[in-house]
Scaffold this active site. Structure first.
Site, PDB file in Angstrom:
ATOM      1  N   LYS A   1      11.816 -25.892 -27.759  1.00  0.00           N
ATOM      2  CA  LYS A   1      13.036 -25.571 -27.012  1.00  0.00           C
ATOM      3  C   LYS A   1      14.215 -25.276 -27.933  1.00  0.00           C
ATOM      4  O   LYS A   1      14.196 -25.535 -29.134  1.00  0.00           O
ATOM      5  CB  LYS A   1      13.343 -26.682 -26.006  1.00  0.00           C
ATOM      6  CG  LYS A   1      12.354 -26.635 -24.842  1.00  0.00           C
ATOM      7  CD  LYS A   1      12.736 -27.496 -23.667  1.00  0.00           C
ATOM      8  CE  LYS A   1      11.763 -27.245 -22.506  1.00  0.00           C
ATOM      9  NZ  LYS A   1      12.019 -28.139 -21.362  1.00  0.00           N
TER      10      LYS A   1
ATOM     11  N   ARG B   1       4.699 -32.677 -23.109  1.00  0.00           N
ATOM     12  CA  ARG B   1       4.207 -31.361 -22.724  1.00  0.00           C
ATOM     13  C   ARG B   1       4.473 -30.399 -23.885  1.00  0.00           C
ATOM     14  O   ARG B   1       5.634 -30.197 -24.278  1.00  0.00           O
ATOM     15  CB  ARG B   1       4.926 -30.899 -21.452  1.00  0.00           C
ATOM     16  CG  ARG B   1       4.515 -29.531 -20.920  1.00  0.00           C
ATOM     17  CD  ARG B   1       5.302 -29.218 -19.650  1.00  0.00           C
ATOM     18  NE  ARG B   1       4.935 -27.929 -19.084  1.00  0.00           N
ATOM     19  CZ  ARG B   1       5.462 -26.762 -19.417  1.00  0.00           C
ATOM     20  NH1 ARG B   1       6.422 -26.718 -20.352  1.00  0.00           N
ATOM     21  NH2 ARG B   1       5.062 -25.647 -18.832  1.00  0.00           N
TER      22      ARG B   1
END
Length: 286
Positions: free
Chosen positions: A223, A264
């Protein structure tokens, strides 16, 4: 946070932080869009992730990156169902990453065992009844709006307290809608209506989620806040998404140490090793 003892219906207790491998069946996901758009390639990739140490494979047919435009339900179903069906048929624990009730219900019918809804049941009023009816674990993520506008919603005073409060309210709404509390998994929603400092603050205080009494899923993989941290010192250019996997594994180990139920990730091997190292260390401490 006691995440390793999580009585989730239909999901194995791994005795450590789990690894959820990502299969994006999309052309526009932020770091791997188009790589697994072909169903055959997506299935092969999912099986590879399991061989590398993934406990769950999360299959999604719609990008939720900042600014993403939604696809039709028909297109999402076309992308997702063949992949879910084939992976489940080979014994893989499959999660479906969707905000649509129709996709979630069809995917569970095809063998998915977890519904991972980044809106936590807010985007589609029929999602909570589907989660209640199917009885599978349901991820309630912190969410303030669709991808196209979420960056404008990242305004907080106390980000940790506010995010937990908002998730708790949504969890209560989901349970009031018929979902068994034992089905609920919570997710801080890193990168969703969050600035980079918000993401770090949430990661630093994962212990605060223990008040909800539910397993916590952490989705930090590749991210933007990691890209910013690792930016080129000379040019300031963000580290490319696919070059953030070592940092992702570091976050995975730190999340596991704080009791995360699962992490995840796009790239499984390093994170699979990291959570097993953390579990061994935890065991050595008694």
């Amino acid at each position: 946070m006691n995440a390793y003892k999580s009585p989730l219906p239909g999901v194995e207790d791994w005795g450590r932080c789990g690894v959820m491998g990502i299969v994006n069946v999309t052309p526009d996901s932020f770091s791997d869009g188009g790589l697994w758009l072909d169903p055959g390639l997506a299935v092969a990739h999912g099986l590879e992730l399991v061989a590398q140490g993934a406990d769950v494979v999360d299959v999604g047919g719609e990008s939720t990156r900042p600014g993403a435009v939604r696809v039709t339900a028909e297109e999402e179903l076309r992308r997702v169902l063949p992949v879910v069906r084939q992976l489940a048929a080979q014994g893989v624990t499959v999660s479906v990453d969707t905000m649509r009730a129709a996709v979630a219900e069809a995917a569970v019918g095809a063998g998915a065992r977890i519904i991972n809804d980044v809106s936590g049941g807010r985007a589609d009023p029929l999602m909570v009844p589907v989660a209640a009816r199917t009885g599978v674990p349901f991820v309630v993520m912190h969410w303030r709006g669709q991808s196209a506008s979420m960056d404008d919603l990242a305004t907080y005073g106390d980000v940790v307290g506010e995010v937990i409060d908002e998730v708790e309210r949504q969890m209560d709404a989901v349970v009031s809608g018929g979902v068994d509390p034992a089905q609920v998994i919570v997710d801080p929603g890193l990168g969703f209506a969050k600035g980079r400092e918000d993401d770090w603050a949430l990661l630093a205080r994962l212990d605060a989620w223990s008040r909800l009494g539910r397993p916590v899923l952490v989705a930090a993989s590749r991210k933007r806040f990691l890209g910013t941290l690792l930016a080129d010192r000379t040019t300031g250019e963000l580290r490319p998404a696919r070059a953030r996997d070592a940092a992702t594994a570091a976050v995975s180990a730190l999340a596991a140490a704080q009791g995360a139920w699962a992490v995840r990730v796009h790239e499984v091997p390093a994170t699979a090793d990291a959570v097993r190292v953390e579990a061994a260390l935890r065991g050595a401490r008694g």
